[in-house]
Design a protein around this motif. Structure first.
Motif, PDB file in Angstrom:
ATOM      1  N   ILE A   1       0.813  -1.212   0.000  1.00  0.00           N
ATOM      2  CA  ILE A   1       0.000   0.000   0.000  1.00  0.00           C
ATOM      3  C   ILE A   1       0.852   1.270   0.000  1.00  0.00           C
ATOM      4  CG2 ILE A   1      -0.155  -0.002   2.531  1.00  0.00           C
ATOM      5  CD1 ILE A   1      -3.007   0.962   2.297  1.00  0.00           C
ATOM      6  N   LEU A   2       0.346   2.301  -0.662  1.00  0.00           N
ATOM      7  CA  LEU A   2       0.973   3.622  -0.582  1.00  0.00           C
ATOM      8  C   LEU A   2      -0.037   4.559   0.068  1.00  0.00           C
ATOM      9  CD1 LEU A   2       3.141   5.604  -2.992  1.00  0.00           C
ATOM     10  CD2 LEU A   2       0.990   6.629  -2.303  1.00  0.00           C
ATOM     11  N   TYR A   3       0.434   5.278   1.065  1.00  0.00           N
ATOM     12  CA  TYR A   3      -0.431   6.225   1.779  1.00  0.00           C
ATOM     13  C   TYR A   3       0.203   7.603   1.671  1.00  0.00           C
ATOM     14  CZ  TYR A   3      -2.326   8.683   5.883  1.00  0.00           C
ATOM     15  OH  TYR A   3      -2.889   9.617   6.712  1.00  0.00           O
ATOM     16  N   PHE A   4      -0.577   8.568   1.228  1.00  0.00           N
ATOM     17  CA  PHE A   4      -0.083   9.940   1.110  1.00  0.00           C
ATOM     18  C   PHE A   4      -1.006  10.842   1.905  1.00  0.00           C
ATOM     19  CE2 PHE A   4      -0.887  14.029  -0.969  1.00  0.00           C
ATOM     20  CZ  PHE A   4       0.377  14.596  -0.925  1.00  0.00           C
ATOM     21  N   VAL A   5      -0.439  11.747   2.663  1.00  0.00           N
ATOM     22  CA  VAL A   5      -1.272  12.706   3.406  1.00  0.00           C
ATOM     23  C   VAL A   5      -0.676  14.103   3.273  1.00  0.00           C
ATOM     24  CG1 VAL A   5      -0.110  12.122   5.598  1.00  0.00           C
ATOM     25  CG2 VAL A   5      -2.296  13.315   5.648  1.00  0.00           C
ATOM     26  N   LYS A   6      -1.567  15.044   3.041  1.00  0.00           N
ATOM     27  CA  LYS A   6      -1.151  16.440   2.961  1.00  0.00           C
ATOM     28  C   LYS A   6      -2.020  17.229   3.943  1.00  0.00           C
ATOM     29  CE  LYS A   6      -1.005  20.440  -0.020  1.00  0.00           C
ATOM     30  NZ  LYS A   6      -1.077  20.988  -1.341  1.00  0.00           N
ATOM     31  N   GLY A   7      -1.388  18.008   4.800  1.00  0.00           N
ATOM     32  CA  GLY A   7      -2.142  18.803   5.778  1.00  0.00           C
ATOM     33  C   GLY A   7      -2.270  20.244   5.327  1.00  0.00           C
ATOM     34  N   GLU A   8      -3.442  20.789   5.543  1.00  0.00           N
ATOM     35  CA  GLU A   8      -3.687  22.190   5.180  1.00  0.00           C
ATOM     36  C   GLU A   8      -4.273  22.911   6.382  1.00  0.00           C
ATOM     37  OE1 GLU A   8      -4.741  22.450   0.432  1.00  0.00           O
ATOM     38  OE2 GLU A   8      -6.339  22.567   1.904  1.00  0.00           O
ATOM     39  N   GLY A   9      -3.683  24.019   6.754  1.00  0.00           N
ATOM     40  CA  GLY A   9      -4.195  24.792   7.890  1.00  0.00           C
ATOM     41  C   GLY A   9      -5.476  25.505   7.500  1.00  0.00           C
ATOM     42  N   LYS A  10      -6.407  25.562   8.407  1.00  0.00           N
ATOM     43  CA  LYS A  10      -7.668  26.254   8.109  1.00  0.00           C
ATOM     44  C   LYS A  10      -7.617  27.681   8.642  1.00  0.00           C
ATOM     45  CE  LYS A  10     -10.653  22.231   7.931  1.00  0.00           C
ATOM     46  NZ  LYS A  10     -11.832  21.611   8.502  1.00  0.00           N
TER      47      LYS A  10
ATOM     48  N   ILE B   1       0.567  29.644  18.980  1.00  0.00           N
ATOM     49  CA  ILE B   1       1.739  29.283  18.172  1.00  0.00           C
ATOM     50  C   ILE B   1       2.544  30.516  17.798  1.00  0.00           C
ATOM     51  CG2 ILE B   1       0.773  27.138  17.282  1.00  0.00           C
ATOM     52  CD1 ILE B   1       0.172  28.629  14.676  1.00  0.00           C
ATOM     53  N   GLY B   2       2.202  31.625  18.388  1.00  0.00           N
ATOM     54  CA  GLY B   2       3.000  32.833  18.187  1.00  0.00           C
ATOM     55  C   GLY B   2       2.752  33.538  16.885  1.00  0.00           C
ATOM     56  N   ILE B   3       1.537  33.364  16.320  1.00  0.00           N
ATOM     57  CA  ILE B   3       1.230  34.030  15.049  1.00  0.00           C
ATOM     58  C   ILE B   3       0.552  35.351  15.348  1.00  0.00           C
ATOM     59  CG2 ILE B   3      -0.113  33.874  12.924  1.00  0.00           C
ATOM     60  CD1 ILE B   3       0.232  30.811  13.232  1.00  0.00           C
ATOM     61  N   THR B   4       1.014  36.362  14.688  1.00  0.00           N
ATOM     62  CA  THR B   4       0.493  37.698  15.017  1.00  0.00           C
ATOM     63  C   THR B   4       0.138  38.467  13.757  1.00  0.00           C
ATOM     64  OG1 THR B   4       2.692  38.576  14.926  1.00  0.00           O
ATOM     65  CG2 THR B   4       1.909  37.850  17.077  1.00  0.00           C
ATOM     66  N   ASP B   5      -0.290  37.762  12.711  1.00  0.00           N
ATOM     67  CA  ASP B   5      -0.426  38.457  11.431  1.00  0.00           C
ATOM     68  C   ASP B   5      -1.725  39.219  11.238  1.00  0.00           C
ATOM     69  OD1 ASP B   5      -1.023  35.443   9.488  1.00  0.00           O
ATOM     70  OD2 ASP B   5      -1.777  36.135  11.391  1.00  0.00           O
ATOM     71  N   THR B   6      -2.544  39.326  12.214  1.00  0.00           N
ATOM     72  CA  THR B   6      -3.706  40.195  12.059  1.00  0.00           C
ATOM     73  C   THR B   6      -3.843  41.054  13.297  1.00  0.00           C
ATOM     74  OG1 THR B   6      -5.362  38.890  13.169  1.00  0.00           O
ATOM     75  CG2 THR B   6      -4.922  38.295  10.887  1.00  0.00           C
ATOM     76  N   ALA B   7      -4.713  42.010  13.189  1.00  0.00           N
ATOM     77  CA  ALA B   7      -4.917  42.916  14.307  1.00  0.00           C
ATOM     78  C   ALA B   7      -5.699  42.253  15.429  1.00  0.00           C
ATOM     79  CB  ALA B   7      -5.656  44.145  13.828  1.00  0.00           C
TER      80      ALA B   7
ATOM     81  N   GLU C   1       8.082  33.958   8.802  1.00  0.00           N
ATOM     82  CA  GLU C   1       8.214  33.363  10.131  1.00  0.00           C
ATOM     83  C   GLU C   1       6.868  32.863  10.645  1.00  0.00           C
ATOM     84  OE1 GLU C   1       9.792  34.766  14.455  1.00  0.00           O
ATOM     85  OE2 GLU C   1      10.904  35.435  12.675  1.00  0.00           O
ATOM     86  N   GLN C   2       5.853  33.683  10.392  1.00  0.00           N
ATOM     87  CA  GLN C   2       4.501  33.277  10.802  1.00  0.00           C
ATOM     88  C   GLN C   2       4.105  31.992  10.072  1.00  0.00           C
ATOM     89  OE1 GLN C   2       2.832  35.263  13.080  1.00  0.00           O
ATOM     90  NE2 GLN C   2       4.677  36.507  13.103  1.00  0.00           N
ATOM     91  N   LEU C   3       4.429  31.982   8.777  1.00  0.00           N
ATOM     92  CA  LEU C   3       4.080  30.830   7.946  1.00  0.00           C
ATOM     93  C   LEU C   3       4.804  29.579   8.443  1.00  0.00           C
ATOM     94  CD1 LEU C   3       2.367  30.417   5.356  1.00  0.00           C
ATOM     95  CD2 LEU C   3       4.506  30.516   4.075  1.00  0.00           C
ATOM     96  N   ALA C   4       6.070  29.748   8.777  1.00  0.00           N
ATOM     97  CA  ALA C   4       6.862  28.612   9.246  1.00  0.00           C
ATOM     98  C   ALA C   4       6.269  28.037  10.529  1.00  0.00           C
ATOM     99  CB  ALA C   4       8.298  29.055   9.479  1.00  0.00           C
ATOM    100  N   LYS C   5       5.783  28.911  11.382  1.00  0.00           N
ATOM    101  CA  LYS C   5       5.191  28.446  12.637  1.00  0.00           C
ATOM    102  C   LYS C   5       3.926  27.645  12.371  1.00  0.00           C
ATOM    103  CE  LYS C   5       7.012  32.097  15.584  1.00  0.00           C
ATOM    104  NZ  LYS C   5       6.709  33.373  16.246  1.00  0.00           N
ATOM    105  N   LYS C   6       3.133  28.162  11.448  1.00  0.00           N
ATOM    106  CA  LYS C   6       1.895  27.443  11.099  1.00  0.00           C
ATOM    107  C   LYS C   6       2.251  26.076  10.530  1.00  0.00           C
ATOM    108  CE  LYS C   6      -0.971  31.389   9.828  1.00  0.00           C
ATOM    109  NZ  LYS C   6      -1.634  32.082   8.724  1.00  0.00           N
ATOM    110  N   LYS C   7       3.231  26.079   9.623  1.00  0.00           N
ATOM    111  CA  LYS C   7       3.591  24.822   8.961  1.00  0.00           C
ATOM    112  C   LYS C   7       4.162  23.815   9.938  1.00  0.00           C
ATOM    113  CE  LYS C   7       4.016  26.206   4.187  1.00  0.00           C
ATOM    114  NZ  LYS C   7       4.909  26.375   3.041  1.00  0.00           N
ATOM    115  N   ALA C   8       4.894  24.302  10.923  1.00  0.00           N
ATOM    116  CA  ALA C   8       5.478  23.395  11.904  1.00  0.00           C
ATOM    117  C   ALA C   8       4.378  22.656  12.662  1.00  0.00           C
ATOM    118  CB  ALA C   8       6.348  24.180  12.873  1.00  0.00           C
TER     119      ALA C   8
END
Lengths: 223, 656
Positions: free
Chosen positions: B148-157, B169-175, B270-277
């Motif tokens: 079997i091959l299993y592939f998973v891709k995660g997407e932040g909502k 997670i230390g994200i501060t990109d909005t007011a 940096e914000q993006l990296a935190k989300k991705k982590a």
């Protein structure tokens, strides 16, 4: 005068998806005075324009009402009447065929140099090209210096694809008439009339927007 | 996206895999999957052999891409290592923070897959029989063994933009960032499980001060269950990224959350990296669960899904609930919270059948009892049978018919609206509904517009229109205004709808005649549209209103001597369905004016494509039980062997 053209272009871009014509005519006397006639002709697309004018907006752009178009033209005329060296201002608006034209006299060709920019500024429209005219009654040299502004292309690229189509078939015609015959004309796109007293440049609008067409010209008249 | 990801995704829409029985793979799909798509490899191979597929544009493109990436010539899709005669699955699963796109493919030869990765320079880890490959930021993971091959891709909502999640997670990109650093940790809890022994996804180094403030509380939004097995222990492949212990990342997140807003580095990357982590950790957990959880809580325990499966469909898609699916992607803010446009909409099934004589897509939408009751009432009306007298199959190119009960719809409308706004504006909606019913006499409106209509498209015609232009004399380029003519392409159609009460319409006609907008011809009327070349004619006959572009046709309708022609197939479709549509592109071929295309070559190409497309039929049947079913089908030319080969030939023709 290019400023006016862009003002109308924006109006056109807002409200139709077919072709249009812009005709600019300058009649220049030996003493440097003359007349300008500018025409924007949407007649070839009048069916579409008529139906679009019934709508409030199209392709996400607000469609100006007939009253709004008339009011803005009146404002332009009022501004021209108060401009230095400009007289005999008149306008024609044929809403049957969607043809608009403005004509006026000038004391010196340099009088029209800043007008277009100021009119656009007045109408809160960013000027997207610059043209300057000069004529020396001594040397008998008429010059039009046209500078393409990258902003034109940037603004064009921001338009939706269906609006971009408006410019594909659109044409720009510029005619300069003189009292003396033309001896030298530098723009390779220019055509000299049989009488040698008029020069015409006809080109597509798209070339002007993307900067591929240069309508600068240096015309030397016989003494 | 690396080539293998692309390849895997591509495979989901073509066909591939063996080793395990189809049933086994399906059992691995979790019971809470939101969407499941199935591709039947066996059915596909019956329609087109792998050798034939290798020769198609798609086959060549895949082989070319794989060959280039692997720096090794791959001649056939069989060499990719999948079992092409088994079933492939895509499923979507998610929570309020992360959406997971997963693929399951049966493997025939894992060695070939290993070879492909190796020759492409893509390093993978091996733990027991499982190989695991991570993309650059570890938000995508591919894991395979001999079966079997299993592939998973995660997407932040977008829920990540919630102040609480941002802070955690230390994200501060909005007011919206909360000033209160003690806000409950949500996303960071994903990282709080024991990560020391598993692969650590990439985390970009941040400038945040590593000063622990408070421990992460385990009541977050993201799955955070401890995993049991850790098949791979090496760190994933990363490029120019520093790795850090995930527990340290949690500490970082906490410290960032605690820091005053002005101290936080707001840079986008940096914000993006935190989300991705955070997403990477969730993906890792998901992949581990896939192996360790076995087959408990399988989609095969879901009766609704099991009932939707169909061995004859080449591709089928099942959506657990439209409301849940759309809701999962709606932005979480005060405008959308508590509202649902699809409340009452249940599971959706779509199946593609590639048959010998046609291509068919069958769909079914399930509703809850309240919505089903609304549809039962609204769809009670059938198309006026008298419309069929005005259908002329010899002439028409297409039609569209719709039948609904206006009265039932108007009565149900406030109810539908109140369902959408839910409890948020319950009182206000109730008052508005009462006002709506008070102002509107549903019964009276339904007599004017009963709710059924038929639009018949008869083609295109050209009319000459004049316009102003300029000519310039050669002597001095003096401008002369001239009138020129050009042809404009206009649609030719006939529209009819039922109406019992003509009083208002008669008044409107009388007003139009008085104001010269309407001209009374013999038994029918002509509408005057300023500056428009399109002529419109209308008439009222036998409780039907007709509107069309052809004066002769209108005169025939008004004079009761219109001759129609309709086959039993169309008659059945129009009589039985609440919605029916038909389009024959063959009949349109040759009727589109050359001016619309610009040049002859384009006209010829368009006509060739239009001629090769079969007749298209669409219909929606009345609600049965709590489900509405529909069907779209296209006939295929008799010269074609089957629908799949026909589809490929059609696309190849269009690409020329």
């Amino acid at each position: 005068m290019k400023g006016y053209l862009y003002l109308f272009l924006i109006l056109v871009a807002c409200c139709c998806s077919s072709c249009f014509q812009i005709v600019e005519e300058i009649n220049l006397s030996d003493n440097g005075t003359g007349t300008v006639n500018l025409t924007v002709n949407l007649s070839q697309s009048k069916t579409k324009v008529a139906s679009i004018l019934l709508l409030d907006s199209v392709n996400g752009y607000k469609v100006p009402s007939k009253q709004k178009i008339q009011k803005e033209m009146d404002e332009v005329v009022a501004y021209l009447k108060n401009s230095k060296g400009i007289t005999n201002v008149s306008r024609k608006l044929d809403l049957e065929n969607f043809v608009a034209s403005v004509s006026f006299s000038f004391n010196n060709i340099s009088n029209i140099n800043n007008i277009s920019q100021n009119v656009l500024k007045k109408l809160k429209v960013n000027a997207i090209s610059s043209s300057s005219y000069s004529f020396s009654p001594v040397t008998h040299v008429f010059e039009r210096n046209y500078a393409h502004n990258k902003e034109a292309l940037i603004q064009y690229n921001k338009l939706k694809p269906q609006v971009k189509n408006v410019f594909k078939e659109a044409t720009y015609t510029s005619i300069y008439r003189f009292e003396l015959p033309v001896s030298v004309c530098t723009n390779p796109l220019a055509k000299v009339s049989a009488s040698k007293k008029a020069v015409m440049v006809r080109t597509g609008m798209l070339g002007l927007i993307n900067g591929k067409t240069n309508i600068s010209n240096k015309i030397t008249l016989s003494k | 996206m690396n080539f293998l990801t692309k390849l895997t995704l591509t495979l989901s829409v073509i066909f591939l895999v063996t080793g395990l029985k189809a049933q086994d793979l399906q059992r691995k799909i979790p019971s809470d999957a939101l969407v499941v798509a199935t591709l039947k490899g066996k059915n596909m191979l019956e329609l087109m052999s792998t050798n034939e597929f290798n020769q198609t544009f798609l086959g060549k493109k895949i082989l070319d891409k794989v060959s280039r990436s692997a720096k090794n010539k791959v001649n056939q899709v069989e060499e990719l290592g999948f079992n092409l005669s088994a079933d492939f699955y895509y499923y979507n699963q998610g929570n309020d923070s992360v959406s997971y796109h997963c693929l399951l493919a049966p493997v025939k030869n894992a060695g070939k897959l290993d070879e492909l990765y190796t020759s492409s320079g893509l390093k993978f880890n091996t733990a027991g029989s499982w190989r695991t490959y991570y993309n650059q930021d570890s938000t995508e993971l591919t894991r395979w063994n001999e079966n079997i091959l299993y592939f998973v891709k995660g997407e932040g909502k977008t829920t990540y933009l919630y102040p609480a999640a941002q802070t955690s997670i230390g994200i501060t990109d909005t007011a919206m960032v909360a000033a209160d650093s003690t806000i409950v940790d949500t996303v960071a809890v994903a990282a709080a499980y024991d990560t020391r022994e598993i692969q650590e996804p990439a985390v970009r180094k941040t400038k945040a001060t590593k000063t622990k403030t408070s421990g992460a509380k385990k009541k977050g939004k993201v799955h955070s269950k401890k995993h049991k097995a850790r098949p791979a222990r090496k760190k994933p492949v990363q490029i120019k990224e520093e790795e850090t212990d995930p527990t340290e990342a949690v500490a970082m997140a906490d410290s960032v959350a605690a820091a005053p807003a002005y101290e936080i580095d707001n840079s986008y990357s940096e914000q993006l990296a935190k989300k991705k982590a955070v997403i990477a950790r969730c993906v890792q957990q998901k992949a581990d669960d896939f192996i360790t959880k076995g087959e408990s809580g399988s989609i095969l325990d879901n009766k609704d899904y099991v009932n939707s499966t169909d061995q004859h469909a080449e591709i089928s898609v099942w959506i657990a609930g439209l409301d849940r699916l759309i809701g999962g992607y709606m932005p979480s803010n005060r405008y959308f919270d508590g509202k649902s446009m699809f409340k009452g909409y249940g599971s959706v099934v779509a199946k593609l059948y590639l048959e010998e004589k046609n291509i068919k897509i069958g769909t079914a939408m399930h509703f809850d009892q309240d919505m089903a009751d609304v549809f039962k009432k609204v769809n009670k009306r059938k198309l006026n049978k008298k419309f069929l007298q005005y259908v002329n199959e010899d002439k028409l190119i297409g039609y569209m018919a719709y039948a609904a009960d206006t009265k039932a719809y108007l009565e149900a409308y406030p109810k539908i609206i109140s369902r959408f706004y839910g409890s948020t504006y319950g009182d206000e909606i109730e008052m508005a509904s009462d006002l709506f019913s008070l102002l509107l006499d549903e019964e009276a409106v339904s007599k004017v517009v009963k709710g059924d209509g038929l639009f018949i498209f008869n083609g295109l015609s050209q009319k000459e229109v004049s316009y102003k232009s300029y000519e310039y004399n050669e002597e001095n380029f003096e401008t002369k205004e001239v009138t020129k003519t050009k042809k404009e392409t206009l649609p030719d159609f006939l529209l009819m709808f039922s109406s019992e009460d003509h009083r208002l319409i008669n008044k409107l006609i009388a007003y139009g005649v008085k104001k010269n907008f309407v001209k009374n011809d013999q038994g029918y009327y002509e509408m005057s549209i300023p500056k428009s070349p399109l002529a419109l004619f209308f008439t009222l006959k036998n409780d039907m209103i007709f509107l069309g572009t052809n004066a002769n046709e209108m005169a025939q309708i008004a004079g009761d001597h219109y001759v129609g022609k309709i086959s039993s197939r169309h008659k059945k479709m129009l009589n039985n369905a609440n919605y029916a549509a038909y389009f024959s592109s063959k009949k349109l071929a040759g009727k589109i004016p050359a001016e619309e295309f610009g040049n002859t070559a384009k006209v010829e190409k368009a006509n060739k494509i239009l001629t090769s497309i079969g007749d298209i039929y669409m219909k929606s049947d009345p609600i049965e039980g709590n489900a509405i079913s529909g069907e779209i089908s296209m006939d295929i030319p008799s010269s074609q062997q089957n629908a799949l080969k026909y589809l490929f030939s059609l696309i190849e023709e269009a690409k020329k």
